[in-house]
Design a protein around this motif. Sequence first.
Motif, PDB file in Angstrom:
ATOM      1  N   MET A  56       0.820  -1.188   0.000  1.00  0.00           N
ATOM      2  CA  MET A  56       0.000   0.000   0.000  1.00  0.00           C
ATOM      3  C   MET A  56       0.873   1.263   0.000  1.00  0.00           C
ATOM      4  N   PHE A  57       1.924   1.218   0.805  1.00  0.00           N
ATOM      5  CA  PHE A  57       2.839   2.364   0.876  1.00  0.00           C
ATOM      6  C   PHE A  57       3.486   2.621  -0.484  1.00  0.00           C
ATOM      7  N   ALA A  58       3.834   1.558  -1.178  1.00  0.00           N
ATOM      8  CA  ALA A  58       4.463   1.695  -2.488  1.00  0.00           C
ATOM      9  C   ALA A  58       3.498   2.319  -3.499  1.00  0.00           C
ATOM     10  N   VAL A  59       2.240   1.953  -3.443  1.00  0.00           N
ATOM     11  CA  VAL A  59       1.246   2.509  -4.360  1.00  0.00           C
ATOM     12  C   VAL A  59       1.054   4.001  -4.089  1.00  0.00           C
ATOM     13  N   VAL A  60       0.938   4.377  -2.829  1.00  0.00           N
ATOM     14  CA  VAL A  60       0.752   5.779  -2.463  1.00  0.00           C
ATOM     15  C   VAL A  60       1.976   6.599  -2.884  1.00  0.00           C
ATOM     16  N   THR A  61       3.164   6.067  -2.628  1.00  0.00           N
ATOM     17  CA  THR A  61       4.390   6.759  -2.997  1.00  0.00           C
ATOM     18  C   THR A  61       4.482   6.918  -4.508  1.00  0.00           C
ATOM     19  N   THR A  62       4.127   5.880  -5.226  1.00  0.00           N
ATOM     20  CA  THR A  62       4.166   5.930  -6.683  1.00  0.00           C
ATOM     21  C   THR A  62       3.190   6.970  -7.226  1.00  0.00           C
ATOM     22  N   VAL A  63       1.996   7.004  -6.680  1.00  0.00           N
ATOM     23  CA  VAL A  63       0.995   7.974  -7.130  1.00  0.00           C
ATOM     24  C   VAL A  63       1.459   9.401  -6.837  1.00  0.00           C
ATOM     25  N   ILE A  64       2.007   9.624  -5.650  1.00  0.00           N
ATOM     26  CA  ILE A  64       2.489  10.963  -5.286  1.00  0.00           C
ATOM     27  C   ILE A  64       3.619  11.392  -6.209  1.00  0.00           C
ATOM     28  N   LEU A  65       4.585  10.522  -6.451  1.00  0.00           N
ATOM     29  CA  LEU A  65       5.691  10.864  -7.352  1.00  0.00           C
ATOM     30  C   LEU A  65       5.202  11.078  -8.777  1.00  0.00           C
ATOM     31  N   TYR A  66       4.243  10.289  -9.189  1.00  0.00           N
ATOM     32  CA  TYR A  66       3.667  10.419 -10.522  1.00  0.00           C
ATOM     33  C   TYR A  66       3.011  11.786 -10.694  1.00  0.00           C
ATOM     34  N   VAL A  67       2.209  12.176  -9.715  1.00  0.00           N
ATOM     35  CA  VAL A  67       1.510  13.467  -9.775  1.00  0.00           C
ATOM     36  C   VAL A  67       2.510  14.612  -9.728  1.00  0.00           C
ATOM     37  N   PHE A  68       3.469  14.551  -8.812  1.00  0.00           N
ATOM     38  CA  PHE A  68       4.460  15.623  -8.719  1.00  0.00           C
ATOM     39  C   PHE A  68       5.330  15.677  -9.975  1.00  0.00           C
ATOM     40  N   GLY A  69       5.569  14.556 -10.602  1.00  0.00           N
ATOM     41  CA  GLY A  69       6.316  14.537 -11.850  1.00  0.00           C
ATOM     42  C   GLY A  69       5.596  15.306 -12.942  1.00  0.00           C
ATOM     43  N   PHE A  70       4.275  15.123 -13.032  1.00  0.00           N
ATOM     44  CA  PHE A  70       3.508  15.855 -14.028  1.00  0.00           C
ATOM     45  C   PHE A  70       3.456  17.344 -13.712  1.00  0.00           C
ATOM     46  N   VAL A  71       3.351  17.676 -12.434  1.00  0.00           N
ATOM     47  CA  VAL A  71       3.348  19.092 -12.047  1.00  0.00           C
ATOM     48  C   VAL A  71       4.699  19.722 -12.405  1.00  0.00           C
ATOM     49  N   PHE A  72       5.783  19.019 -12.115  1.00  0.00           N
ATOM     50  CA  PHE A  72       7.118  19.518 -12.435  1.00  0.00           C
ATOM     51  C   PHE A  72       7.289  19.660 -13.944  1.00  0.00           C
ATOM     52  N   LEU A  73       6.848  18.660 -14.691  1.00  0.00           N
ATOM     53  CA  LEU A  73       6.955  18.708 -16.141  1.00  0.00           C
ATOM     54  C   LEU A  73       6.146  19.865 -16.715  1.00  0.00           C
ATOM     55  N   TYR A  74       4.955  20.097 -16.175  1.00  0.00           N
ATOM     56  CA  TYR A  74       4.139  21.221 -16.612  1.00  0.00           C
ATOM     57  C   TYR A  74       4.874  22.540 -16.366  1.00  0.00           C
TER      58      TYR A  74
END
Length: 64
Positions: A1-19
């Motif tokens: 569960m922790f891995a899924v949450v961490t992955t989702v957070i990094l995924y979202v922040f990656g898109f924000v950074f890319l934007y």
Amino acid sequence: MFAVVTTVILYVFGFVFLYGVIRLGVRHALEDLELQRARARREEELAASRDRSFMRDNAFLAGS
């Protein structure tokens, strides 16, 4: 569960950074384009001024 949450957070922040990076790049490109247009307009005005002064100084070449 922790891995899924961490992955989702990094995924979202990656898109924000890319934007943000893309937005910054586009802004700088538009600023460069604006400066280039102003420089081209100024060069065109200087060339026209040089042509007028050349023709005034050398009217015999212009045939008038």
